[in-house]
Enzyme design. Structure first.
Site, mmCIF file in Angstrom:
data_model
loop_
_atom_site.group_PDB
_atom_site.id
_atom_site.type_symbol
_atom_site.label_atom_id
_atom_site.label_comp_id
_atom_site.label_asym_id
_atom_site.label_seq_id
_atom_site.Cartn_x
_atom_site.Cartn_y
_atom_site.Cartn_z
ATOM 1 N N LEU A 86 0.811 -1.218 0.002
ATOM 2 C CA LEU A 86 0.148 -0.090 0.105
ATOM 3 C C LEU A 86 0.815 1.365 -0.043
ATOM 4 O O LEU A 86 0.403 2.309 0.478
ATOM 5 C CB LEU A 86 -1.073 -0.196 1.268
ATOM 6 C CG LEU A 86 -1.914 -1.303 1.230
ATOM 7 C CD1 LEU A 86 -2.714 -1.057 2.572
ATOM 8 C CD2 LEU A 86 -2.820 -1.343 0.183
ATOM 9 N N ARG A 108 3.114 4.092 -2.359
ATOM 10 C CA ARG A 108 2.813 5.140 -3.476
ATOM 11 C C ARG A 108 1.800 4.860 -4.627
ATOM 12 O O ARG A 108 0.782 5.371 -4.860
ATOM 13 C CB ARG A 108 3.953 5.856 -4.017
ATOM 14 C CG ARG A 108 4.591 6.972 -3.252
ATOM 15 C CD ARG A 108 5.582 7.923 -4.091
ATOM 16 N NE ARG A 108 6.525 7.073 -4.750
ATOM 17 C CZ ARG A 108 7.831 6.794 -4.256
ATOM 18 N NH1 ARG A 108 8.066 7.548 -3.083
ATOM 19 N NH2 ARG A 108 8.512 6.076 -4.920
ATOM 20 N N ASP A 146 -0.286 -4.469 4.149
ATOM 21 C CA ASP A 146 1.104 -3.990 3.987
ATOM 22 C C ASP A 146 1.792 -4.379 5.248
ATOM 23 O O ASP A 146 1.304 -4.590 6.505
ATOM 24 C CB ASP A 146 1.027 -2.602 3.740
ATOM 25 C CG ASP A 146 2.363 -1.943 3.248
ATOM 26 O OD1 ASP A 146 2.324 -1.669 1.963
ATOM 27 O OD2 ASP A 146 3.120 -1.722 4.098
ATOM 28 N N SER A 171 1.520 1.661 -15.512
ATOM 29 C CA SER A 171 2.257 3.036 -15.652
ATOM 30 C C SER A 171 1.326 4.085 -15.209
ATOM 31 O O SER A 171 0.057 3.837 -15.573
ATOM 32 C CB SER A 171 2.596 3.175 -16.944
ATOM 33 O OG SER A 171 3.464 4.429 -17.072
ATOM 34 N N LYS A 183 6.037 -3.400 -20.391
ATOM 35 C CA LYS A 183 6.420 -2.369 -19.417
ATOM 36 C C LYS A 183 7.892 -2.009 -19.238
ATOM 37 O O LYS A 183 8.324 -0.863 -19.356
ATOM 38 C CB LYS A 183 5.738 -2.710 -18.018
ATOM 39 C CG LYS A 183 6.281 -1.868 -16.860
ATOM 40 C CD LYS A 183 5.606 -0.283 -17.295
ATOM 41 C CE LYS A 183 5.496 0.584 -15.915
ATOM 42 N NZ LYS A 183 6.363 0.760 -15.135
ATOM 43 N N ASN A 203 9.558 1.448 -20.169
ATOM 44 C CA ASN A 203 10.310 2.230 -19.467
ATOM 45 C C ASN A 203 11.670 2.808 -20.132
ATOM 46 O O ASN A 203 12.236 3.628 -19.701
ATOM 47 C CB ASN A 203 10.580 1.782 -18.166
ATOM 48 C CG ASN A 203 9.393 1.429 -17.133
ATOM 49 O OD1 ASN A 203 8.189 2.053 -17.562
ATOM 50 N ND2 ASN A 203 9.587 1.505 -16.017
ATOM 51 N N GLU A 235 11.014 5.876 -22.131
ATOM 52 C CA GLU A 235 10.875 6.879 -21.236
ATOM 53 C C GLU A 235 12.092 7.295 -20.983
ATOM 54 O O GLU A 235 12.477 8.795 -20.927
ATOM 55 C CB GLU A 235 10.307 6.239 -19.881
ATOM 56 C CG GLU A 235 10.192 7.197 -18.691
ATOM 57 C CD GLU A 235 9.408 6.605 -17.603
ATOM 58 O OE1 GLU A 235 10.066 6.351 -16.633
ATOM 59 O OE2 GLU A 235 8.436 5.957 -17.328
#
Length: 299
Positions: free
Chosen positions: A13, A15, A35, A118, A170, A174, A177
Site C-alpha cells: 500500500l 505510493r 502491508d 504505468s 512495461k 520504461n 521513457e
C-alpha cells in the site's frame, strides 16, 4: 469463464498500491489491503488474515518491490491460496521471472497474471496504463478491476500476450521513457548553458503548444521549472530502477540495437558526483510523475 468480482486483496500500500486501492474503491470494487507497515492504513495485519477475508475464488494483487520481496510474497501466497485462486503481480518484476512464478503457483492450482502498470502518482486521478500478460481467461476474469484502474476511453489497457508479456512491454515502455527524458533534459541543459537564451524555462513552456515534441513529459518539465526555476534545488542524480538495463540485455540477446536507450541508461549510471543540468531535469521529471525526489540537501 468470467468470475464475478466480490473482493480483491491488495498487498503493498505504498505510493502506487495505496493509490490503486483507493481508485478501485472509488469505482465500487471491495478491496482488502495488507502491508507490512502498521502506518499504511492496512485493513488486515497478516497475510493469513488477508486470505481469510477473501471469498473463493480469491484474487490477490501484489504491489511490492521487484526481486526478492515479490518472490517471497508469491511463495507465501502459494502456501495459503487454493486451486482456482489468482495472483496478479503488478510490480516491476523482470519478465524472465514471471514464468517461474506462474509455474510455482500452477503446481498448487493457482493462476498467475503479470501486469505492467504505468501512471505514477498521477494514476489515482488520471488512471493507470495497464499491460497484461497471462491467459485469456484470467484477463477476462480481471476485467472489472482493469477497467476501474485504466484511464477513461478506449486506450490504456492491452492484453499484451502470455505470462511475461505484461512485464516485457512495461520494460520496453520504461526504456523508451529513459530516452525521452534524457533528450528533454539535455536540450534544457544546452539552452541553460547558452548566453543566447535568457529564459530557457519560458522556451520549455512555449513548446507545449504546436510543437512536434509536445507530450506529457514536456508538460511535467514545464511544471517542474515553474515550481523550481533552473532546478537548482535538485541534485544532478537520476537513479535507474532496472528496467532499461533489462531492456538493453534483452536487446543484446535478440540482436536488436538500442543506442538511445543504452546511452540514457549509461547517463543515469554515471550521474553521481557531477553537476549536470540535464540530469537535474531528469531527476525533476522522475519526481513529477513518480515522487522520486532527490534534493541537494539530501544528496
Amino acid at each position: 469463464m468470467e468470475v464475478a468480482f466480490v473482493r480483491l486483496g491488495m498487498i503493498g500500500l505504498g505510493r502506487m498500491g495505496g493509490n490503486m486501492a483507493t481508485r478501485l474503491r472509488q469505482a465500487g470494487i471491495d478491496v482488502t489491503g495488507y502491508d507490512q507497515s502498521a502506518n499504511s492504513r492496512r485493513d488486515v495485519e497478516t497475510l493469513d488474515e488477508l486470505v481469510s477475508a477473501l471469498a473463493p475464488p480469491r484474487t490477490v494483487w501484489v504491489m511490492v518491490p521487484s526481486g526478492e520481496p515479490t518472490a517471497q510474497t508469491i511463495r507465501e501466497l502459494a502456501d495459503r491460496l487454493e486451486p482456482g485462486d489468482l495472483v496478479v503481480d503488478g510490480g516491476n518484476t523482470r519478465f524472465v521471472d514471471d514464468q517461474a512464478h506462474a509455474a510455482a503457483l500452477a503446481a498448487r492450482g493457482v493462476g498467475f497474471v503479470d501486469v505492467g502498470v504505468s501512471g505514477g502518482v498521477w494514476g489515482l486521478a488520471e488512471g493507470y496504463a495497464l499491460m497484461v500478460g497471462g491467459p485469456v481467461e484470467a484477463f477476462a476474469r480481471l476485467a472489472p478491476v482493469l477497467e476501474a484502474l485504466k484511464p477513461p476511453g478506449p486506450d490504456g489497457l492491452v492484453h499484451a500476450g502470455p505470462v511475461g508479456a505484461g512485464h516485457f512491454t512495461k520494460m520496453v515502455h520504461n526504456g523508451i521513457e529513459y530516452g525521452m527524458m534524457q533528450a528533454l533534459g539535455e536540450g534544457y541543459g544546452l539552452m541553460r548553458a547558452s548566453d543566447l537564451v535568457p529564459d530557457p524555462d519560458a522556451v520549455v513552456r512555449s513548446w507545449r503548444s504546436g510543437t512536434v515534441i509536445r507530450s506529457w513529459l514536456l508538460d511535467l518539465l514545464a511544471r517542474a521549472v515553474a515550481e523550481d526555476p533552473s532546478l537548482e534545488s535538485l541534485a544532478p542524480e537520476a537513479g535507474e530502477s532496472g528496467e532499461a538495463r533489462w531492456m538493453v540485455a534483452a536487446a543484446l540477446d535478440l540482436g536488436v540495437p538500442l543506442p538511445a536507450t543504452a546511452a540514457a541508461l549509461y547517463a543515469r549510471q554515471s550521474s553521481e558526483g557531477g553537476d549536470s543540468t540535464a540530469l537535474r531535469a531528469v531527476a525533476a521529471l522522475r519526481n513529477q510523475f513518480g515522487g522520486h525526489a532527490v534534493s541537494r540537501q539530501g544528496h
